[in-house]
Design an enzyme around this catalytic site. Structure first.
Site, PDB file in Angstrom:
ATOM      1  N   LEU A 181       0.829  -1.208   0.000  1.00  0.00           N
ATOM      2  CA  LEU A 181       0.000   0.000   0.000  1.00  0.00           C
ATOM      3  C   LEU A 181       0.868   1.264   0.000  1.00  0.00           C
ATOM      4  O   LEU A 181       2.059   1.216   0.304  1.00  0.00           O
ATOM      5  CB  LEU A 181      -0.918  -0.026   1.214  1.00  0.00           C
ATOM      6  CG  LEU A 181      -1.881  -1.233   1.272  1.00  0.00           C
ATOM      7  CD1 LEU A 181      -2.561  -1.328   2.631  1.00  0.00           C
ATOM      8  CD2 LEU A 181      -2.908  -1.151   0.156  1.00  0.00           C
ATOM      9  N   PRO A 182       0.273   2.413  -0.334  1.00  0.00           N
ATOM     10  CA  PRO A 182       1.085   3.633  -0.493  1.00  0.00           C
ATOM     11  C   PRO A 182       1.776   4.130   0.769  1.00  0.00           C
ATOM     12  O   PRO A 182       2.885   4.669   0.689  1.00  0.00           O
ATOM     13  CB  PRO A 182       0.051   4.662  -0.987  1.00  0.00           C
ATOM     14  CG  PRO A 182      -1.016   3.855  -1.629  1.00  0.00           C
ATOM     15  CD  PRO A 182      -1.116   2.608  -0.811  1.00  0.00           C
ATOM     16  N   LYS A 200      14.837  -0.442   5.360  1.00  0.00           N
ATOM     17  CA  LYS A 200      14.310   0.012   4.081  1.00  0.00           C
ATOM     18  C   LYS A 200      14.431   1.519   3.915  1.00  0.00           C
ATOM     19  O   LYS A 200      14.882   2.014   2.867  1.00  0.00           O
ATOM     20  CB  LYS A 200      12.844  -0.405   3.929  1.00  0.00           C
ATOM     21  CG  LYS A 200      12.143   0.195   2.714  1.00  0.00           C
ATOM     22  CD  LYS A 200      12.843  -0.170   1.396  1.00  0.00           C
ATOM     23  CE  LYS A 200      12.353   0.672   0.219  1.00  0.00           C
ATOM     24  NZ  LYS A 200      10.971   0.426  -0.171  1.00  0.00           N
ATOM     25  N   LYS A 252       8.349  11.230  -0.075  1.00  0.00           N
ATOM     26  CA  LYS A 252       7.643  10.498   0.979  1.00  0.00           C
ATOM     27  C   LYS A 252       8.595   9.555   1.722  1.00  0.00           C
ATOM     28  O   LYS A 252       8.637   9.515   2.955  1.00  0.00           O
ATOM     29  CB  LYS A 252       6.477   9.737   0.357  1.00  0.00           C
ATOM     30  CG  LYS A 252       5.725   8.806   1.305  1.00  0.00           C
ATOM     31  CD  LYS A 252       6.222   7.395   1.132  1.00  0.00           C
ATOM     32  CE  LYS A 252       5.303   6.314   1.242  1.00  0.00           C
ATOM     33  NZ  LYS A 252       5.788   4.964   1.214  1.00  0.00           N
TER      34      LYS A 252
END
Length: 293
Positions: free
Chosen positions: A69-70, A172, A242
């Site tokens: 998901l975003p 990550k 983001k």
């Protein structure tokens, strides 16, 4: 869940579509897929997945649910729906890139409802998702990791046990931070080299022979900065912002002054503000060399 060993997959976008297809092809388990975009769901069904009508339907039918998901906002929302009824999955595996603190808080909250939550974000590009050659960093260890690894190996060739929940996200976001800062440096080097009279391709090919070599140089740099090509269907500036924001938030929480990352964030923000939000993020060179911004 309706039957044991059924897998669920929610989020069939750029990365999730390929990941779900590999899970269908290699896991040996039925996979119930769902995405609010009908075309994405249709493609997953064509690849062999079973169609889910909504999140609640996946929760009812699947024992383990994978998410792509975003952001953590969507992850939290979907998880609330997954555990809203008595029929719920036993495990949820978030393969999105998400906020570390909120990931750990979500895992704690779900544990109170007897649902185990793991973070397993992925690295590498869309082609790797399609080919099943992703790097997957898993917030799990010991027996829990050993139970998940065969499923994750359907989607990735490098599956790393990162330790406690949230550690996958730590690795990550730092991976992406290093990548974006490196691309910033490469864009600066390209701009300086060209102005000093050196051919850009020659510059990068030579750098790749020495201690400045990196995967970012040989792959992303050669593919984008040398031809000056920044397609919109690749990883866009807005996504880079983001992800880098997550790294800076982590740095702030750990009281580290991440000056190089902060300077790169400034360049990316200026790239976005110059109308390149949807362009492949190495378009930041256009700010560095003065063409925009």
């Amino acid at each position: 869940m309706d039957e044991p060993n059924v897998l669920g997959f929610i989020g069939l976008g750029v990365m999730g579509s390929g990941m779900c297809a590999n899970l269908v092809a290699k896991s040996g388990h039925p996979v119930v897929a769902y995405d609010p975009v009908a075309a994405n769901l249709d493609a997953a069904v064509a690849a062999g997945a079973r169609s889910g009508t909504d999140v609640a339907d996946v929760a009812r039918r699947a024992d383990t649910v994978f998410l792509s998901l975003p952001s953590i906002d969507e992850v939290e929302s979907v998880c609330i729906q997954l555990v809203a009824r008595e029929a719920r999955p036993r495990r949820i595996v978030d393969m999105s890139t998400s906020d570390v603190t909120r990931t750990r808080a979500l895992a704690f909250a779900l544990a109170k409802q007897d649902v185990v939550f793991f973070d397993a974000p992925v690295a590498r590009m869309r082609q790797a998702a399609r080919e099943g050659t992703l790097l997957i960093m898993v917030g799990a260890s010991g027996a829990q990791f050993e139970e998940l690894e065969p499923l994750l190996s359907c989607m990735g060739t490098d599956v790393v046990a990162a330790g406690k929940v949230g550690n996958g996200q730590v690795i990550k976001v730092l991976n992406n931070m290093v990548l974006f800062v490196t691309m910033n440096s490469l864009a600066e080097a390209m701009t300086i080299g060209r102005r000093a009279g050196v051919d850009g391709r020659l510059l990068f090919e030579t750098l790749a022979l020495g201690s400045a070599d990196s995967a970012a140089l040989r792959k992303t740099g050669m593919a984008t900065l040398v031809p000056d090509d920044f397609p919109e269907q690749a990883f866009p500036t807005k996504y880079a912002i983001k992800d880098l924001r997550l790294a800076l938030s982590l740095a702030d929480a750990e009281k580290v002054e991440a000056s190089a990352a902060s300077q790169t964030m400034d360049i990316l923000a200026r790239t976005r503000d110059a109308g390149l939000s949807d362009a492949y993020y190495p378009a930041m060179i256009k700010v560095i060399d003065g063409r925009v911004g």
